[in-house]
Design a protein around this motif. Structure first.
Motif, PDB file in Angstrom:
ATOM      1  N   CYS A  34       0.828  -1.206   0.000  1.00 50.77           N
ATOM      2  CA  CYS A  34       0.000   0.000   0.000  1.00 50.77           C
ATOM      3  C   CYS A  34       0.862   1.256   0.000  1.00 50.77           C
ATOM      4  N   HIS A  35       0.346   2.291  -0.619  1.00 51.47           N
ATOM      5  CA  HIS A  35       1.066   3.558  -0.696  1.00 51.47           C
ATOM      6  C   HIS A  35       0.070   4.711  -0.567  1.00 51.47           C
ATOM      7  N   HIS A  36       0.605   5.914  -0.450  1.00 53.04           N
ATOM      8  CA  HIS A  36      -0.223   7.122  -0.380  1.00 53.04           C
ATOM      9  C   HIS A  36       0.132   8.068  -1.524  1.00 53.04           C
ATOM     10  N   LEU A  37       0.614   7.511  -2.618  1.00 50.57           N
ATOM     11  CA  LEU A  37       1.119   8.316  -3.723  1.00 50.57           C
ATOM     12  C   LEU A  37       0.016   8.644  -4.721  1.00 50.57           C
ATOM     13  N   THR A  38       0.230   9.717  -5.478  1.00 57.14           N
ATOM     14  CA  THR A  38      -0.697  10.122  -6.531  1.00 57.14           C
ATOM     15  C   THR A  38       0.061  10.245  -7.837  1.00 57.14           C
ATOM     16  N   GLY A  39      -0.337   9.483  -8.820  1.00 57.88           N
ATOM     17  CA  GLY A  39       0.321   9.550 -10.123  1.00 57.88           C
ATOM     18  C   GLY A  39       1.201   8.342 -10.380  1.00 57.88           C
ATOM     19  N   LEU A  40       1.126   7.808 -11.614  1.00 58.74           N
ATOM     20  CA  LEU A  40       1.852   6.592 -11.956  1.00 58.74           C
ATOM     21  C   LEU A  40       3.358   6.756 -11.866  1.00 58.74           C
ATOM     22  N   ALA A  41       3.876   7.904 -12.277  1.00 58.66           N
ATOM     23  CA  ALA A  41       5.326   8.115 -12.242  1.00 58.66           C
ATOM     24  C   ALA A  41       5.862   8.001 -10.816  1.00 58.66           C
ATOM     25  N   TYR A  42       5.145   8.572  -9.850  1.00 57.86           N
ATOM     26  CA  TYR A  42       5.564   8.475  -8.451  1.00 57.86           C
ATOM     27  C   TYR A  42       5.548   7.021  -7.983  1.00 57.86           C
ATOM     28  N   GLY A 131      19.204  -4.848 -13.587  1.00 59.08           N
ATOM     29  CA  GLY A 131      20.517  -4.255 -13.813  1.00 59.08           C
ATOM     30  C   GLY A 131      20.542  -2.764 -13.564  1.00 59.08           C
ATOM     31  N   ALA A 132      21.133  -2.031 -14.515  1.00 60.14           N
ATOM     32  CA  ALA A 132      21.296  -0.586 -14.361  1.00 60.14           C
ATOM     33  C   ALA A 132      19.974   0.156 -14.313  1.00 60.14           C
ATOM     34  N   ALA A 133      18.920  -0.434 -14.867  1.00 56.70           N
ATOM     35  CA  ALA A 133      17.612   0.234 -14.868  1.00 56.70           C
ATOM     36  C   ALA A 133      17.023   0.356 -13.473  1.00 56.70           C
ATOM     37  N   ARG A 134      17.505  -0.455 -12.541  1.00 60.58           N
ATOM     38  CA  ARG A 134      17.021  -0.357 -11.167  1.00 60.58           C
ATOM     39  C   ARG A 134      17.544   0.905 -10.486  1.00 60.58           C
ATOM     40  N   ASN A 135      18.516   1.558 -11.088  1.00 58.99           N
ATOM     41  CA  ASN A 135      19.043   2.816 -10.548  1.00 58.99           C
ATOM     42  C   ASN A 135      18.681   4.012 -11.414  1.00 58.99           C
ATOM     43  N   ARG A 136      17.823   3.786 -12.393  1.00 48.80           N
ATOM     44  CA  ARG A 136      17.400   4.858 -13.306  1.00 48.80           C
ATOM     45  C   ARG A 136      16.098   5.447 -12.787  1.00 48.80           C
ATOM     46  N   ALA A 137      15.991   6.757 -12.824  1.00 46.37           N
ATOM     47  CA  ALA A 137      14.836   7.419 -12.220  1.00 46.37           C
ATOM     48  C   ALA A 137      13.734   7.687 -13.233  1.00 46.37           C
ATOM     49  N   PHE A 138      12.503   7.549 -12.771  1.00 41.79           N
ATOM     50  CA  PHE A 138      11.339   8.034 -13.512  1.00 41.79           C
ATOM     51  C   PHE A 138      11.149   9.503 -13.154  1.00 41.79           C
ATOM     52  N   ASP A 139      11.003  10.337 -14.162  1.00 38.55           N
ATOM     53  CA  ASP A 139      10.855  11.771 -13.931  1.00 38.55           C
ATOM     54  C   ASP A 139       9.426  12.062 -13.490  1.00 38.55           C
ATOM     55  N   VAL A 140       9.252  12.307 -12.213  1.00 40.03           N
ATOM     56  CA  VAL A 140       7.904  12.507 -11.659  1.00 40.03           C
ATOM     57  C   VAL A 140       7.323  13.868 -12.018  1.00 40.03           C
ATOM     58  N   THR A 141       8.117  14.718 -12.669  1.00 45.39           N
ATOM     59  CA  THR A 141       7.597  16.013 -13.097  1.00 45.39           C
ATOM     60  C   THR A 141       6.925  15.934 -14.466  1.00 45.39           C
ATOM     61  N   LEU A 142       6.829  14.719 -15.011  1.00 39.69           N
ATOM     62  CA  LEU A 142       6.223  14.525 -16.334  1.00 39.69           C
ATOM     63  C   LEU A 142       4.986  13.634 -16.227  1.00 39.69           C
ATOM     64  N   PRO A 143       3.915  14.107 -15.627  1.00 36.81           N
ATOM     65  CA  PRO A 143       2.719  13.270 -15.474  1.00 36.81           C
ATOM     66  C   PRO A 143       2.183  12.806 -16.818  1.00 36.81           C
ATOM     67  N   GLY A 144       1.972  11.503 -16.932  1.00 42.27           N
ATOM     68  CA  GLY A 144       1.449  10.932 -18.153  1.00 42.27           C
ATOM     69  C   GLY A 144       2.479  10.649 -19.225  1.00 42.27           C
ATOM     70  N   ARG A 145       3.696  11.173 -19.072  1.00 46.41           N
ATOM     71  CA  ARG A 145       4.731  10.991 -20.085  1.00 46.41           C
ATOM     72  C   ARG A 145       6.047  10.462 -19.511  1.00 46.41           C
TER      73      ARG A 145
END
Length: 235
Positions: A34-42, A131-145
């Motif tokens: 469970c989480h309290h987050l809003t938005g898929l990127a987060y 691998g390296a993708a586990r240290n790659r960040a999703f940009d949470v400032t881009l909702p939907g993209r």
């Protein structure tokens, strides 16, 4: 309520705290996150930081079925068949040292009979990270993209990813539902994130207005990155 993903025997189901009680009717407590987050990127970013297994596979919860689209199309809803596809693709990614793998999100514009594997396919409702993708960040400032940005970041850093387009993960039409991520993002936010991606990635991403009648009035995107020698792909 008894969705396909809840039937996968090893799947962890990640939901907002507000949905916890509803999911506990079909999912054992130990399989619920469970989480309290809003938005898929987060949510994607949070999972990529907190799940400690070597590989993280994320699949949107509105999965209807998977399709084998080579030859005569075959539809599968059996969780065991879906799990087998996931495990097989993960094994290929490990054998070939791919850090990101995915499957088809659409059947349009594909020719899986002659071009079954893509090396720059956009990630979407179903993806695997290792691998390296586990240290790659999703940009949470881009909702939907954020997925589009993550795909291009992967192609920049890894040069390649694995897209098995023989398998189509059917989630229904993009942004056709009223809830989920589509219900959290406005058209104005989409327009802004599209503008940011155009500036950030330039000619490596293309946008065009959607031609079909969808609730979401946004532009569809296409990754414009070549990962095959044109001499090999000429007919």
């Amino acid at each position: 309520m008894k969705r396909i993903l809840t039937l996968l025997p090893t799947a962890l189901i990640c939901v907002n705290e507000e949905e916890k009680d509803a999911y506990l009717t079909v999912v054992p407590k130990e399989r619920l996150i469970c989480h309290h987050l809003t938005g898929l990127a987060y949510i994607r970013e949070w999972l990529n930081r907190h799940i400690q297994e070597d590989c993280l596979v994320m699949i949107d919860d509105d999965l209807r079925a998977i399709w084998w689209v080579v030859g005569e199309p075959r539809r599968y809803t059996d969780p065991r068949a879906i799990l087998e596809v996931i495990e097989n693709t993960h094994q290929v990614a490990c054998d070939l040292s791919f850090n990101v793998f995915t499957w088809s999100r659409s059947v349009k514009g594909l020719n899986p009979e002659y071009d079954p594997i893509k090396f720059c396919a956009p990630i979407g409702g179903s993806l695997g990270l290792r691998g390296a993708a586990r240290n790659r960040a999703f940009d949470v400032t881009l909702p939907g993209r954020a997925d589009a940005d993550f795909t291009l970041q992967t192609l920049l850093e890894d040069r390649i990813l694995l897209g098995d387009v023989r398998v189509y993960f059917d989630f229904g039409r993009c942004f056709s539902g009223a809830g989920g991520n589509s219900g959290l993002i406005t058209d104005e936010q989409f327009a802004l994130t599209t503008k940011i991606l155009k500036k950030r990635w330039g000619p490596y991403i293309e946008f065009k207005p959607r031609s079909d009648k969808r609730k979401r009035n946004s532009e569809a995107y296409r990754i414009v990155v070549t990962r095959r020698n044109p001499v090999i792909t000429q007919h």
